[in-house]
Motif scaffolding. Structure first.
Motif, PDB file in Angstrom:
ATOM      1  N   ALA A 278     -12.030 -14.843  -2.247  1.00  0.00           N
ATOM      2  CA  ALA A 278     -12.177 -13.673  -3.129  1.00  0.00           C
ATOM      3  C   ALA A 278     -13.505 -13.686  -3.864  1.00  0.00           C
ATOM      4  N   LYS A 279     -13.979 -14.871  -4.155  1.00  0.00           N
ATOM      5  CA  LYS A 279     -15.238 -15.012  -4.889  1.00  0.00           C
ATOM      6  C   LYS A 279     -16.412 -14.448  -4.100  1.00  0.00           C
ATOM      7  N   GLU A 280     -16.320 -14.490  -2.773  1.00  0.00           N
ATOM      8  CA  GLU A 280     -17.413 -14.034  -1.915  1.00  0.00           C
ATOM      9  C   GLU A 280     -17.160 -12.664  -1.298  1.00  0.00           C
ATOM     10  N   GLU A 281     -15.963 -12.121  -1.482  1.00  0.00           N
ATOM     11  CA  GLU A 281     -15.603 -10.865  -0.827  1.00  0.00           C
ATOM     12  C   GLU A 281     -15.950  -9.676  -1.714  1.00  0.00           C
ATOM     13  N   SER A 282     -16.752  -8.761  -1.199  1.00  0.00           N
ATOM     14  CA  SER A 282     -17.225  -7.620  -1.999  1.00  0.00           C
ATOM     15  C   SER A 282     -16.092  -6.718  -2.465  1.00  0.00           C
ATOM     16  N   MET A 283     -14.973  -6.693  -1.723  1.00  0.00           N
ATOM     17  CA  MET A 283     -13.853  -5.830  -2.080  1.00  0.00           C
ATOM     18  C   MET A 283     -13.324  -6.127  -3.478  1.00  0.00           C
ATOM     19  N   PHE A 284     -13.477  -7.378  -3.937  1.00  0.00           N
ATOM     20  CA  PHE A 284     -12.888  -7.780  -5.217  1.00  0.00           C
ATOM     21  C   PHE A 284     -13.937  -7.989  -6.315  1.00  0.00           C
ATOM     22  N   GLN A 285     -15.152  -7.569  -6.060  1.00  0.00           N
ATOM     23  CA  GLN A 285     -16.192  -7.780  -7.060  1.00  0.00           C
ATOM     24  C   GLN A 285     -16.182  -6.709  -8.145  1.00  0.00           C
ATOM     25  N   ASN A 286     -15.595  -5.576  -7.868  1.00  0.00           N
ATOM     26  CA  ASN A 286     -15.540  -4.506  -8.855  1.00  0.00           C
ATOM     27  C   ASN A 286     -14.118  -3.981  -8.941  1.00  0.00           C
ATOM     28  N   GLY A 287     -13.281  -4.701  -9.670  1.00  0.00           N
ATOM     29  CA  GLY A 287     -11.883  -4.316  -9.815  1.00  0.00           C
ATOM     30  C   GLY A 287     -11.687  -3.318 -10.926  1.00  0.00           C
ATOM     31  N   ASN A 288     -10.456  -2.928 -11.108  1.00  0.00           N
ATOM     32  CA  ASN A 288     -10.036  -2.070 -12.223  1.00  0.00           C
ATOM     33  C   ASN A 288     -10.822  -0.763 -12.270  1.00  0.00           C
ATOM     34  N   GLY A 289     -10.772  -0.033 -11.139  1.00  0.00           N
ATOM     35  CA  GLY A 289     -11.399   1.282 -11.125  1.00  0.00           C
ATOM     36  C   GLY A 289     -12.895   1.245 -11.285  1.00  0.00           C
ATOM     37  N   GLY A 290     -13.533   0.184 -10.785  1.00  0.00           N
ATOM     38  CA  GLY A 290     -14.982   0.108 -10.859  1.00  0.00           C
ATOM     39  C   GLY A 290     -15.501  -0.761 -11.984  1.00  0.00           C
ATOM     40  N   LYS A 291     -14.613  -1.222 -12.843  1.00  0.00           N
ATOM     41  CA  LYS A 291     -15.048  -2.077 -13.953  1.00  0.00           C
ATOM     42  C   LYS A 291     -15.055  -3.527 -13.493  1.00  0.00           C
ATOM     43  N   GLN A 292     -16.208  -4.145 -13.501  1.00  0.00           N
ATOM     44  CA  GLN A 292     -16.294  -5.540 -13.093  1.00  0.00           C
ATOM     45  C   GLN A 292     -15.644  -6.413 -14.148  1.00  0.00           C
ATOM     46  N   ASP A 293     -14.688  -7.242 -13.701  1.00  0.00           N
ATOM     47  CA  ASP A 293     -13.952  -8.074 -14.651  1.00  0.00           C
ATOM     48  C   ASP A 293     -13.862  -9.481 -14.085  1.00  0.00           C
ATOM     49  N   LYS A 294     -14.907 -10.268 -14.284  1.00  0.00           N
ATOM     50  CA  LYS A 294     -14.947 -11.632 -13.797  1.00  0.00           C
ATOM     51  C   LYS A 294     -15.390 -12.545 -14.932  1.00  0.00           C
ATOM     52  N   LEU A 295     -15.063 -13.812 -14.798  1.00  0.00           N
ATOM     53  CA  LEU A 295     -15.544 -14.795 -15.742  1.00  0.00           C
ATOM     54  C   LEU A 295     -16.858 -15.372 -15.219  1.00  0.00           C
ATOM     55  N   ASP A 296     -17.431 -16.273 -15.992  1.00  0.00           N
ATOM     56  CA  ASP A 296     -18.790 -16.744 -15.702  1.00  0.00           C
ATOM     57  C   ASP A 296     -18.932 -17.424 -14.341  1.00  0.00           C
TER      58      ASP A 296
ATOM     59  N   THR B  97       0.821  -1.222   0.000  1.00  0.00           N
ATOM     60  CA  THR B  97       0.000   0.000   0.000  1.00  0.00           C
ATOM     61  C   THR B  97       0.851   1.266   0.000  1.00  0.00           C
ATOM     62  N   THR B  98       2.172   1.156   0.090  1.00  0.00           N
ATOM     63  CA  THR B  98       3.043   2.315   0.266  1.00  0.00           C
ATOM     64  C   THR B  98       3.641   2.796  -1.055  1.00  0.00           C
ATOM     65  N   LYS B  99       4.581   3.748  -0.940  1.00  0.00           N
ATOM     66  CA  LYS B  99       5.280   4.287  -2.101  1.00  0.00           C
ATOM     67  C   LYS B  99       6.126   3.244  -2.811  1.00  0.00           C
ATOM     68  N   LEU B 100       6.368   2.113  -2.159  1.00  0.00           N
ATOM     69  CA  LEU B 100       7.071   1.030  -2.838  1.00  0.00           C
ATOM     70  C   LEU B 100       6.261   0.477  -3.992  1.00  0.00           C
TER      71      LEU B 100
ATOM     72  N   ASP C 253     -10.058  -1.011   4.150  1.00  0.00           N
ATOM     73  CA  ASP C 253     -10.701  -0.885   2.840  1.00  0.00           C
ATOM     74  C   ASP C 253      -9.783  -1.296   1.697  1.00  0.00           C
ATOM     75  N   GLU C 254      -8.519  -1.537   2.013  1.00  0.00           N
ATOM     76  CA  GLU C 254      -7.558  -1.910   0.968  1.00  0.00           C
ATOM     77  C   GLU C 254      -7.016  -3.326   1.142  1.00  0.00           C
ATOM     78  N   ILE C 255      -7.044  -3.834   2.376  1.00  0.00           N
ATOM     79  CA  ILE C 255      -6.504  -5.167   2.658  1.00  0.00           C
ATOM     80  C   ILE C 255      -7.578  -6.011   3.329  1.00  0.00           C
ATOM     81  N   CYS C 256      -7.865  -7.138   2.719  1.00  0.00           N
ATOM     82  CA  CYS C 256      -8.801  -8.108   3.299  1.00  0.00           C
ATOM     83  C   CYS C 256      -7.995  -9.260   3.877  1.00  0.00           C
ATOM     84  N   VAL C 257      -8.046  -9.447   5.194  1.00  0.00           N
ATOM     85  CA  VAL C 257      -7.342 -10.541   5.864  1.00  0.00           C
ATOM     86  C   VAL C 257      -8.332 -11.670   6.099  1.00  0.00           C
TER      87      VAL C 257
END
Length: 586
Positions: free
Chosen positions: A247-265, A172-175, A217-221
């Motif tokens: 990840a399949k059930e976690e809302s944090m990853f349901q809308n990746g890429n700046g809000g564009k949903q990118d999942k397969l079937d 999450t840092t400048k690295l 909001d950035e890291i799901c443990v």
């Protein structure tokens, strides 16, 4: 305090070098906890010296030669021999906060305390790997936007995050996430990371560290079930399967890429990378046995962190077995993750994993789809009572990465760095310097067309030189590009059933050779020396074999017309003046 430096050095063995400033006096003045632990360390070290001198005096004896000797081993008086978990934890906290403004309140004793420079090195290399996508992988080369960044998902997975969650925190840092290189101006992006572990204690501790930095909001443990090598529905489900189910059930990853949903079937989200620091040992005995050299106890580490034993008797344990289980999972998720990566402790393990990747369907040993790297740290040598000295750490780690994406023909990881690189051809000037370049280019085409046992295709044109830093806008030189004729349309012939072919080969095929032709210098007698520079890229063992065959030792003599064949022809031409001279004959 100087922050950090990072350098990626491409070579026959790529090197990732990271330097993090570490001045104990400065850290001690800024962080009371570290000041206390440093003073305690000094006391332990002094006590070690005093105890050794006392015992050495009491137990001194006279040997058979009449020479005094000690009956005790001196042991190590180095600073590192007196380091304990409390000191390591205080140093880790001080470094993370001073350089990256990260807090790490939870580092329970008996669990792994991560060395910060090593972890930073892995994260920095991971960023370099993703930035290379736009040059190295077809999908990203063709993506619109800022250097292919629009095709990123802005998601990553850390498998086995441990009690510290240090990788997602550093990400999450400048690295990484806050670096300008991984930020796309065309859209609002926020990196998100999934951190998994099978240990409830690790999950509880990692969650505290994430919360302390307000990064929920950035890291799901997430706690996952212990993975097994047993077959489920004909699929051996390993640690990546466990993470993807979360990840399949976690809302944090349901809308990746700046809000564009990118999942397969099937609902699994896509990720840019997977990273892991695998358990290095196969048995509990390896973890609990003191070090062979100085007999010190090993670093605090739990069984879950240090040991991996495969349930499948045909599979290995340790880091090789753990990464092998991710390789099996990656074959199923090859359309969901771009890069799969792992830290490796031993060179022998790196070699074993590399060999396993040679046989994976979808990779088939294509060198453009596999990366290996040597991690080197430049650390601050801190001797109490002496001035600080920067030194290169002798401890080396390795990294490996693989992808199922198709690589471009001139990917840097496939560059053939050995063998014939360049040679000079002396040409008399008749009508001008351009004729000398044309003459050598013509000879090259003739030479390539006469190579036996393989049909080659030559493309005559102008190209920029291929450089590892992929800089654009340089001058273009005359270039004869050589590929196999059956790839002349830059796709394998549809009727080809060559045993070495696979569907992930680049358009150029198993190899590509660029022969650059340029004027080097003009001599006083009116001749010019034309330089031929060869840049070769081989994606497979078969391609490397063809490159070596084409660039054989006879090439300079054949193009320069100085070998035995051309000397004989010269003698015949001198005996028959009406014949054209070899220097101008094509």
């Amino acid at each position: 305090m100087t922050s950090f430096t990072y350098q990626f050095i491409p070579s026959s063995r790529d090197t990732s070098r990271f330097s993090l400033s570490c001045n104990f006096d400065q850290l001690a003045s800024a962080y009371p906890e570290f000041h206390h632990e440093l003073e305690e360390l000094k006391k332990r070290r002094k006590g070690h010296h005093d105890n050794y001198r006392s015992r050495a005096t009491e137990e001194q004896t006279i040997n058979q030669s009449g020479v005094a000797e000690n009956n005790i081993e001196k042991g190590s008086a180095a600073l590192s021999s007196q380091v304990n978990h409390s000191f390591n934890a205080a140093l880790t906290r001080a470094l993370l906060h001073s350089h990256f403004e990260l807090y790490m309140p939870s580092l329970p004793e008996g669990r792994l305390c991560p060395p910060v420079p090593n972890r930073c090195n892995y994260v920095s290399w991971l960023k370099h790997l993703l930035l290379s996508n736009s040059n190295d992988l077809y999908r990203f080369c063709n993506a619109a936007g800022q250097d292919g960044l629009n095709d990123l998902q802005y998601n990553g997975i850390d498998i086995g995050t441990g009690v510290s969650a240090i990788y997602p925190l550093l990400l999450t840092t400048k690295l990484f996430a806050k670096s300008s290189e991984l930020t796309c101006e065309a859209q609002s992006t926020k990196w998100t990371f999934l951190a998994t572990d099978i240990d409830p204690v690790a999950i509880e501790s990692a969650s505290k560290n994430v919360q302390a930095n307000h990064l929920q909001d950035e890291i799901c443990v997430a706690l996952v079930k212990e993975y097994t090598s047993a077959l489920t529905c004909n699929v051996a489900r390993g640690p990546l399967f466990a993470a993807m189910e979360v990840a399949k059930e976690e809302s944090m990853f349901q809308n990746g890429n700046g809000g564009k949903q990118d999942k397969l079937d099937d609902g699994y989200p896509k990720f840019d990378f997977v990273m892991t620091n695998p358990p290095f040992y196969e048995t509990v005995e390896e973890v609990t046995t003191p070090r062979a050299g100085d007999k010190r106890s090993r670093t605090d580490i739990s069984i879950n962190e240090g040991v991996f034993s495969s349930a499948n008797v045909s599979s290995e344990g340790g880091d090789v077995g753990f990464v092998e289980s991710i390789i099996r999972d990656s074959s199923f998720f090859q359309n969901y993750v771009t890069w799969y990566t792992s830290l490796i402790a031993k060179r022998s393990s790196l070699d074993a994993i590399y060999q396993k990747l040679q046989k994976v369907e979808g990779i088939w040993g294509n060198r453009g789809q596999i990366r290996t790297v040597e991690f080197q740290q430049d650390n601050m040598k801190e001797e109490i009572g002496e001035s600080n000295k920067t030194q290169h750490s002798p401890r080396v780690r390795w990294g490996i990465a693989w992808t199922f994406e198709r690589a471009v023909g001139r990917v840097s990881s496939c560059r053939v760095r050995g063998g014939l690189k360049s040679f000079y051809v002396s040409i008399p000037i008749n009508d001008g310097i351009r004729d000398a370049v044309n003459e050598v280019s013509s000879r090259l085409i003739t030479y390539f067309s006469e190579v036996s046992d393989v049909s080659l295709k030559c493309i005559d044109g102008y190209r920029e030189r291929n450089t590892d830093d992929k800089s654009n806008g340089g001058p273009k030189d005359r270039c004869i590009t050589v590929i196999e004729a059956r790839f002349s349309s830059f796709v394998p012939a549809p009727t080809s059933h060559h045993e070495q072919d696979n569907r992930n080969l680049p358009g150029e095929g198993h190899f590509v050779i660029d022969a650059f032709v340029s004027i080097k210098r003009q001599s006083s007698n009116g001749d010019v020396d034309v330089e031929v520079s060869l840049e070769a890229f081989a994606h497979t063992t078969y391609g490397a074999m063809l490159v070596n065959k084409i660039r054989g030792g006879q090439m300079p003599g054949e193009i320069g017309r100085t070998n035995r064949k051309w000397r004989r022809l010269l003698r015949r031409q001198l005996a028959s003046p009406s014949t054209s001279t070899p220097a101008t004959q094509s």
